[in-house]
Scaffold this motif. Sequence first.
Motif, short mmCIF file in Angstrom:
data_model
loop_
_atom_site.label_atom_id
_atom_site.label_comp_id
_atom_site.label_asym_id
_atom_site.label_seq_id
_atom_site.Cartn_x
_atom_site.Cartn_y
_atom_site.Cartn_z
N VAL A 63 2.13 3.84 -12.46
CA VAL A 63 1.12 4.35 -13.40
C VAL A 63 0.09 5.20 -12.65
O VAL A 63 -0.05 5.05 -11.44
N PRO A 64 -0.60 6.07 -13.38
CA PRO A 64 -1.66 6.85 -12.73
C PRO A 64 -2.67 5.91 -12.06
O PRO A 64 -3.05 4.90 -12.64
N GLY A 65 -3.02 6.21 -10.84
CA GLY A 65 -3.97 5.37 -10.12
C GLY A 65 -3.31 4.31 -9.25
O GLY A 65 -3.98 3.63 -8.47
N ALA A 66 -1.99 4.17 -9.38
CA ALA A 66 -1.29 3.17 -8.57
C ALA A 66 -1.34 3.55 -7.08
O ALA A 66 -1.16 2.69 -6.21
N GLY A 67 -1.54 4.82 -6.84
CA GLY A 67 -1.64 5.27 -5.45
C GLY A 67 -0.44 6.06 -4.97
O GLY A 67 -0.18 6.15 -3.77
N LYS A 68 0.28 6.67 -5.90
CA LYS A 68 1.50 7.38 -5.54
C LYS A 68 1.25 8.49 -4.52
O LYS A 68 1.94 8.56 -3.51
N SER A 69 0.27 9.32 -4.78
CA SER A 69 0.10 10.45 -3.85
C SER A 69 -0.41 9.95 -2.50
O SER A 69 0.00 10.47 -1.46
N THR A 70 -1.25 8.95 -2.51
CA THR A 70 -1.74 8.38 -1.25
C THR A 70 -0.57 7.76 -0.48
O THR A 70 -0.43 7.94 0.73
N ARG A 108 -3.21 17.71 -3.95
CA ARG A 108 -2.85 16.38 -3.48
C ARG A 108 -2.04 16.47 -2.19
O ARG A 108 -1.42 17.46 -1.91
N GLU A 154 8.70 12.31 -7.18
CA GLU A 154 7.63 11.50 -7.74
C GLU A 154 7.56 11.70 -9.25
O GLU A 154 7.75 12.80 -9.74
N ASN A 201 0.89 -2.01 -4.06
CA ASN A 201 0.05 -1.17 -3.22
C ASN A 201 -1.38 -1.71 -3.18
O ASN A 201 -1.75 -2.59 -3.94
N LYS A 202 -2.16 -1.16 -2.31
CA LYS A 202 -3.57 -1.52 -2.13
C LYS A 202 -3.74 -2.97 -1.63
O LYS A 202 -4.71 -3.64 -1.99
N ASP A 204 -5.03 -4.47 0.72
CA ASP A 204 -5.99 -4.37 1.82
C ASP A 204 -7.33 -4.98 1.39
O ASP A 204 -7.55 -5.24 0.20
N SER A 240 -0.26 -1.18 2.08
CA SER A 240 -1.53 -0.49 1.90
C SER A 240 -1.35 0.96 2.32
O SER A 240 -1.08 1.25 3.48
N SER A 241 -1.48 1.84 1.37
CA SER A 241 -1.32 3.27 1.68
C SER A 241 -2.53 3.77 2.46
O SER A 241 -2.47 4.80 3.09
N LEU A 242 -3.61 2.98 2.38
CA LEU A 242 -4.84 3.38 3.06
C LEU A 242 -4.81 3.01 4.54
O LEU A 242 -5.10 3.83 5.40
P1 GDP Z 1 -1.72 8.19 -8.19
O1 GDP Z 1 -2.39 8.57 -9.46
O2 GDP Z 1 -0.71 7.12 -8.43
O3 GDP Z 1 -1.16 9.35 -7.43
O4 GDP Z 1 -2.85 7.50 -7.27
P2 GDP Z 1 -3.69 8.10 -6.05
O5 GDP Z 1 -2.87 8.22 -4.84
O6 GDP Z 1 -4.42 9.30 -6.51
O7 GDP Z 1 -4.71 6.90 -5.79
C1 GDP Z 1 -5.63 6.47 -6.76
C2 GDP Z 1 -6.82 5.87 -6.05
O8 GDP Z 1 -6.42 4.69 -5.36
C3 GDP Z 1 -7.45 6.77 -5.01
O9 GDP Z 1 -8.84 6.65 -5.09
C4 GDP Z 1 -6.91 6.24 -3.70
O10 GDP Z 1 -7.79 6.47 -2.62
C5 GDP Z 1 -6.79 4.76 -3.98
N1 GDP Z 1 -5.73 4.13 -3.18
C6 GDP Z 1 -4.45 4.55 -3.05
N2 GDP Z 1 -3.78 3.73 -2.22
C7 GDP Z 1 -4.65 2.77 -1.82
C8 GDP Z 1 -4.53 1.63 -0.96
O11 GDP Z 1 -3.49 1.32 -0.38
N3 GDP Z 1 -5.66 0.86 -0.81
C9 GDP Z 1 -6.83 1.16 -1.44
N4 GDP Z 1 -7.86 0.35 -1.23
N5 GDP Z 1 -6.96 2.23 -2.24
C10 GDP Z 1 -5.90 3.03 -2.43
#
Ligand code: GDP
Length: 330
Positions: A63-70, A108, A154, A201-202, A204, A240-242
């Motif tokens: 879903v949007p915000g899941a962290g795909k691009s990160t 991105r 993606e 994801n996330k 951390d 953790s993508s971060l």
């Molecule tokens: P997308 O919409 O699925 O592509 O999600 P994004 O990659 O844009 O990430 C959405 C938000 O989640 C951003 O603010 C990222 O910095 C944050 N985020 C992504 N991956 C992680 C992670 O592994 N840990 C944390 N704490 N935040 C993350």
Amino acid sequence: NRRQSLSLEEYVEGVKANNRAVLARAITLVESNAARHMTLAQELLTSIMPDTGESIRIGITGVPGAGKSTFIESFGMMLCEKGHRVAVLAVDPSSSLSHGSILGDKTRMEQLSRHRGAFVRPSPAGGALGGVARKTRETMLLCEAAGYDIIIVETVGVGQSEVSVRSMVDCYLVLMLTGAGDDLQGMKKGMMEMVDMMLINKADGTNIHAANQAKIELRRIVHMLPRMTNGWETKVQTVSSLTGNGMKECWETVEQFYTHLVKTKQFDERRKKQAANWFHSLIEEQLLSSFYESGIIKRELPQLKQSVLDGKVSATQAALALLKKYQGNN
Ligand code: GDP
């Protein structure tokens, strides 16, 4: 646009040499809806066909915000550091339906985009999902011919695009979230049965505990679900993508999955399925566009549709009447 047009040979040579400017133009060519581009695009695809198929095709949804691009940026960077060449493509039909795309714009994955081992291409604006999917498939072939050995496709975890991406990749993974009000049931069962790997994801900071809990819960659930790949129980891992924690393990799982596919002969089977799927969706796409673009349908459709809306004719009757006219005209 005063760029000199390239010949078929120039396209073929440029793509094979991984000349990025030519690759980008070749992709634009296959993405074009203009009839005059199609012949050249198809000749190009035919010419590069022997150089395709050698990549690992990975689909990623969430879903949007899941962290795909990160995630993709971090995962892609890691793979590039290992010497792989990574192409990232996107399937986002929302971009042509609404004003904004769900996957976001080209800014991105900035770091990955700049890496010389990577090639990041945003979703084609193609109207219907069928069009977007076809273009992405053909782009995948161009990238393979250019020597990218890992293709990441993606997509957004909403609607039909995830089914479409499943049919073009070998390994499909979903990025998930956990946290307050964590609702695993919220994830569609159909989606769970479609993936080979789930990544929470996330994982951390203060979220580590919840992520581990979610992992245990999800493992329990997938254990009871039918499997997408014979002999392979959907893997559930945290990442953790971060911080990059768990990233290495993600790749190890993809490699294990590959070994499993090849060993059990499901790899060829899956590729054949991808080709068959592609073949049929091309037919469907061509039929649909030829139908809606034909003069007689353009003339007759609005009135018939109105009759359906007015309740004068049933939808079935109207549709059959139109199809008959179309067939009579072809
Ligand atoms: P997308 O919409 O699925 O592509 O999600 P994004 O990659 O844009 O990430 C959405 C938000 O989640 C951003 O603010 C990222 O910095 C944050 N985020 C992504 N991956 C992680 C992670 O592994 N840990 C944390 N704490 N935040 C993350």
